[in-house]
Design a protein around this motif. Structure first.
Motif, PDB file in Angstrom:
ATOM      1  N   THR A   1      -7.675 -17.810 -14.336  1.00  0.00           N
ATOM      2  CA  THR A   1      -9.134 -17.838 -14.179  1.00  0.00           C
ATOM      3  C   THR A   1      -9.799 -16.519 -14.521  1.00  0.00           C
ATOM      4  OG1 THR A   1      -8.926 -17.384 -11.801  1.00  0.00           O
ATOM      5  CG2 THR A   1      -9.097 -19.698 -12.481  1.00  0.00           C
ATOM      6  N   GLU A   2      -9.066 -15.402 -14.453  1.00  0.00           N
ATOM      7  CA  GLU A   2      -9.647 -14.111 -14.784  1.00  0.00           C
ATOM      8  C   GLU A   2      -9.586 -13.817 -16.285  1.00  0.00           C
ATOM      9  OE1 GLU A   2      -7.640 -11.311 -12.290  1.00  0.00           O
ATOM     10  OE2 GLU A   2      -8.745 -11.937 -10.504  1.00  0.00           O
TER      11      GLU A   2
ATOM     12  N   THR B   1      -1.138 -15.970  -7.771  1.00  0.00           N
ATOM     13  CA  THR B   1      -1.066 -15.007  -8.871  1.00  0.00           C
ATOM     14  C   THR B   1      -1.344 -15.701 -10.200  1.00  0.00           C
ATOM     15  OG1 THR B   1       0.501 -13.636  -7.660  1.00  0.00           O
ATOM     16  CG2 THR B   1       0.438 -13.356 -10.054  1.00  0.00           C
TER      17      THR B   1
ATOM     18  N   TRP C   1      -2.962 -18.532 -10.633  1.00  0.00           N
ATOM     19  CA  TRP C   1      -4.358 -18.982 -10.617  1.00  0.00           C
ATOM     20  C   TRP C   1      -5.298 -17.839 -11.018  1.00  0.00           C
ATOM     21  CZ3 TRP C   1      -7.110 -23.205 -10.778  1.00  0.00           C
ATOM     22  CH2 TRP C   1      -8.454 -23.173 -10.403  1.00  0.00           C
ATOM     23  N   ARG C   2      -5.059 -16.655 -10.441  1.00  0.00           N
ATOM     24  CA  ARG C   2      -5.886 -15.486 -10.780  1.00  0.00           C
ATOM     25  C   ARG C   2      -5.768 -15.178 -12.274  1.00  0.00           C
ATOM     26  NH1 ARG C   2      -4.178 -13.651  -5.999  1.00  0.00           N
ATOM     27  NH2 ARG C   2      -2.516 -12.366  -6.863  1.00  0.00           N
ATOM     28  N   HIS C   3      -4.563 -15.180 -12.779  1.00  0.00           N
ATOM     29  CA  HIS C   3      -4.372 -14.868 -14.200  1.00  0.00           C
ATOM     30  C   HIS C   3      -5.092 -15.893 -15.084  1.00  0.00           C
ATOM     31  CE1 HIS C   3      -2.446 -13.173 -17.727  1.00  0.00           C
ATOM     32  NE2 HIS C   3      -2.258 -14.422 -18.135  1.00  0.00           N
TER      33      HIS C   3
END
Length: 192
Positions: free
Chosen positions: A78-79, A72, A74-76
């Motif tokens: 990188t997004e 979660t 990592w997604r935040h």
């Protein structure tokens, strides 16, 4: 810049380099990430001094208690707009943290118990700190467990040879205090 480092059998660790240059800036980055990423209990967040050909400064590592919370975060990271930093520095921070060879812990399990004066036994039993060393002590023995530790609400243990170790110094009245103080006087502040 951020990077993921996750060898099997260990908690997932992310490295983040946002271009911070001082430990104070890195501490603030950790606090900002804790809020922005809603870091779960059990997360260990460390600062790392970075000295590479491309970068002089600090980076941060985040060790998560489980893969889902790491994914979660990592997604935040990188997004959204990625931190402006160096991938090599982020990788170094994550690698060193995972190997437990360096990293100054700003967030760690049990740190909420380290306010004001606490007995050394509580410091060791109620937190992730594995052991303490007393700077300047010649015996090498651990102090009496009932010795009060004046935390100054600023406790920064470091990874050393696989253990989270807190450096302490003797303080007034037979107490101990963390070696690192919360607001050090900058060099040359009292003279021009």
């Amino acid at each position: 810049m951020s990077t993921s480092y996750d060898p099997s059998g260990v908690h997932p660790v992310l490295g983040v380099d946002a271009g911070t240059t001082t430990l104070r800036e890195a501490d603030h980055l950790v606090r900002d990430l804790a809020s922005t990423l809603a870091l779960p209990p059990g997360t260990v967040a460390c600062t790392h001094l970075i000295r590479t050909d491309a970068r002089r400064g600090t980076a941060v590592s985040l060790e998560f208690p489980d893969h889902e919370s790491a994914a979660t975060a990592w997604r935040h990271l990188t997004e959204s707009e990625p931190p402006q930093g160096d991938r090599e520095a982020a990788t170094q921070a994550a690698t060193d943290h995972t190997a437990r060879r360096s990293g100054r812990a700003v967030l760690f399990p049990g740190m909420e118990h380290l306010t004001g004066m606490v007995p050394l036994s509580d410091l060791l039993e109620r937190t992730a700190i594995d052991r303490v060393i007393v700077v300047g002590a010649t015996s090498g023995e651990t102090p009496d467990p009932i010795t009060p530790v004046h935390t100054q609400d600023h406790v920064r243990p470091e990874w050393r040879e696989g253990e989270l170790v807190l450096a302490l110094v003797p303080a007034v009245g037979g107490t101990l205090a963390p070696f690192e103080v919360p607001n050090p006087t900058p060099c040359c502040a009292d003279h021009g």
